[in-house]
Motif scaffolding. Structure first.
Motif, PDB file in Angstrom:
ATOM      1  N   THR A 140      14.777   5.104 -25.205  1.00  0.00           N
ATOM      2  CA  THR A 140      13.373   4.649 -25.604  1.00  0.00           C
ATOM      3  C   THR A 140      13.077   5.771 -24.704  1.00  0.00           C
ATOM      4  OG1 THR A 140      13.904   3.418 -26.582  1.00  0.00           O
ATOM      5  CG2 THR A 140      11.256   3.145 -25.381  1.00  0.00           C
ATOM      6  N   TYR A 179      10.101   6.614 -22.200  1.00  0.00           N
ATOM      7  CA  TYR A 179       8.386   5.415 -21.145  1.00  0.00           C
ATOM      8  C   TYR A 179       7.554   6.189 -20.523  1.00  0.00           C
ATOM      9  CZ  TYR A 179      10.907   0.866 -22.756  1.00  0.00           C
ATOM     10  OH  TYR A 179      11.002  -0.432 -23.456  1.00  0.00           O
ATOM     11  N   SER A 211       1.314   4.895 -21.197  1.00  0.00           N
ATOM     12  CA  SER A 211       0.777   4.547 -23.060  1.00  0.00           C
ATOM     13  C   SER A 211       1.974   4.351 -23.426  1.00  0.00           C
ATOM     14  CB  SER A 211       0.013   6.156 -23.696  1.00  0.00           C
ATOM     15  OG  SER A 211       1.369   7.054 -23.542  1.00  0.00           O
ATOM     16  N   TYR A 212       2.987   4.270 -23.189  1.00  0.00           N
ATOM     17  CA  TYR A 212       3.940   3.516 -24.038  1.00  0.00           C
ATOM     18  C   TYR A 212       4.931   2.673 -24.269  1.00  0.00           C
ATOM     19  CZ  TYR A 212       7.947   2.402 -27.344  1.00  0.00           C
ATOM     20  OH  TYR A 212       8.607   1.884 -28.300  1.00  0.00           O
ATOM     21  N   MET A 229       2.360   0.195 -22.168  1.00  0.00           N
ATOM     22  CA  MET A 229       1.206  -0.356 -22.204  1.00  0.00           C
ATOM     23  C   MET A 229       1.568  -0.753 -24.162  1.00  0.00           C
ATOM     24  SD  MET A 229      -1.267  -1.886 -21.311  1.00  0.00           S
ATOM     25  CE  MET A 229      -1.728  -1.480 -19.726  1.00  0.00           C
ATOM     26  N   GLU A 230       1.565   0.846 -24.927  1.00  0.00           N
ATOM     27  CA  GLU A 230       1.782  -0.531 -25.840  1.00  0.00           C
ATOM     28  C   GLU A 230       2.661  -0.954 -26.745  1.00  0.00           C
ATOM     29  OE1 GLU A 230       3.598   2.150 -30.297  1.00  0.00           O
ATOM     30  OE2 GLU A 230       2.617   3.541 -28.676  1.00  0.00           O
ATOM     31  N   GLU A 231       3.866  -0.956 -26.236  1.00  0.00           N
ATOM     32  CA  GLU A 231       4.977  -2.291 -25.948  1.00  0.00           C
ATOM     33  C   GLU A 231       4.833  -3.397 -25.335  1.00  0.00           C
ATOM     34  OE1 GLU A 231       9.402  -1.051 -25.939  1.00  0.00           O
ATOM     35  OE2 GLU A 231       8.675  -2.040 -24.473  1.00  0.00           O
ATOM     36  N   ARG A 232       3.987  -3.484 -23.926  1.00  0.00           N
ATOM     37  CA  ARG A 232       4.805  -4.362 -23.297  1.00  0.00           C
ATOM     38  C   ARG A 232       3.325  -4.819 -23.157  1.00  0.00           C
ATOM     39  NH1 ARG A 232       9.930  -4.312 -19.936  1.00  0.00           N
ATOM     40  NH2 ARG A 232      11.857  -3.330 -21.320  1.00  0.00           N
ATOM     41  N   SER A 233       1.831  -4.117 -22.918  1.00  0.00           N
ATOM     42  CA  SER A 233       0.722  -4.553 -22.548  1.00  0.00           C
ATOM     43  C   SER A 233       0.438  -4.287 -21.596  1.00  0.00           C
ATOM     44  CB  SER A 233       0.063  -5.896 -22.835  1.00  0.00           C
ATOM     45  OG  SER A 233       0.199  -5.555 -24.507  1.00  0.00           O
ATOM     46  N   THR A 272       1.170  -2.294 -16.818  1.00  0.00           N
ATOM     47  CA  THR A 272       0.882  -1.116 -16.351  1.00  0.00           C
ATOM     48  C   THR A 272       2.542  -0.693 -16.112  1.00  0.00           C
ATOM     49  OG1 THR A 272      -0.546  -2.120 -14.485  1.00  0.00           O
ATOM     50  CG2 THR A 272      -1.858  -1.119 -16.145  1.00  0.00           C
TER      51      THR A 272
END
Length: 303
Positions: A177, A179, A182-183, A185-189, A191
């Motif tokens: 995977t 990271y 942006s990913y 943030m997309e996956e876990r919200s 920074t």
């Protein structure tokens, strides 16, 4: 971003463009390779009896990463013993981990010989972890090159930025995977910086530091999303439910210590110029090492 065995790297392409530095978390991959090949009880050995199963598996993981990410430069980073500045700060840090299996111990030096045969620098510094060396090198070189970090350690997600991608190894060779900011943030919200504060609150059972007693991942994540950081939480303690507030107030010292333990140090006193880690393998040298270790099947791998 998911990347499976048949997938293609479709982001931040380095081939024909910018240089790309691949930072390998050596110990994480070596342990993964050992346990992936020893669970049956059968340990691969040379004809003279030297255990080599972890080294053999490491090479397969390493070579897959090279083919997948097409680096122009590679460094392999290593832990240099259990005593680090973190264990001095908190005596129980990683004290819960068992001793390395006997068959793995002689492979620690052997794998570095193999890495050296690839012409790849082995980097480590007493008192620090491989994470810190990786963080330092990523910070040092990310302004001039793309950086990819190959690891199984989610703590490394705090290093992600616009020039640094963390490739988390998943089950099965060749599965990652990727990271990016942006990913993540997309996956876990979250920074990258918030990863540190999350660990400070919830602790880490693997590394054996507690965070705030009674606050688990779900509550920690909710607090970070609402208040942004540990500092933001502390500034608005009065707004928290009484039970959560009392837990934090009763464990303030451990909260701050856990956050420090979670933070990867990016100012380790090591220096390595890009010119010193160019990926330019000598296949004859590699082949000779593989012959020595009786890695006949891997000779086909390197072509």
């Amino acid at each position: 971003m998911e990347l499976d065995f048949d997938g293609n790297l479709n982001q931040r392409e380095g081939a024909g463009g910018r240089q790309r530095l691949l930072l390998i978390d050596g110990m994480a991959i070596l342990f993964r390779a050992y346990f992936a090949t020893s669970f049956t009880g059968a340990i691969r050995r040379t004809s003279s009896g030297i255990p080599v199963n972890a080294v053999h598996g490491f090479v397969r993981y390493f070579w897959d990463a090279v083919k997948r990410f097409e680096p122009t430069h590679i460094v392999c980073c290593w832990d240099m013993g259990s005593k680090t500045f973190r264990s001095e700060q908190f005596g129980a840090y990683k004290a819960n981990r068992p001793e390395a299996p006997l068959e793995l111990i002689p492979q620690f030096d052997l794998v570095k010989e193999v890495v050296d045969s690839f012409g790849v620098p082995n980097v480590g510094l007493a008192g620090y972890e491989a994470d810190d060396c990786i963080g330092t090198l990523a910070k040092l070189h990310s302004k001039e090159t793309e950086v990819y970090i190959v690891t199984g350690d989610h703590d490394m997600l705090q290093l992600v930025d616009e020039s640094v991608t963390v490739a988390i190894m998943k089950k099965g060779q060749g599965n990652y995977t990727l990271y990016t900011p942006s990913y993540l943030m997309e996956e876990r919200s979250l920074t990258p910086l918030q990863i540190v504060d999350l660990k400070g609150l919830m602790g880490d059972t693997s590394d054996n530091y507690p965070g705030v007693k009674g606050i688990g991942e779900k509550t920690a994540h909710k607090l970070i999303l609402e208040y942004g950081s540990i500092d933001g939480i502390l500034q608005r303690l009065a707004e928290l439910p009484a039970s959560v507030r009392s837990k934090i107030e009763n464990d303030l010292d451990m909260l701050h210590l856990s956050r420090e333990l979670a933070r990867i140090q990016c100012d380790v006193p090591i220096e390595l110029a890009l010119e010193g880690c160019c990926w330019s393998p000598d296949h004859h040298r590699i082949g000779a090492k593989f012959e020595e270790l009786e890695f006949k099947s891997l000779l086909k791998l390197i072509g």
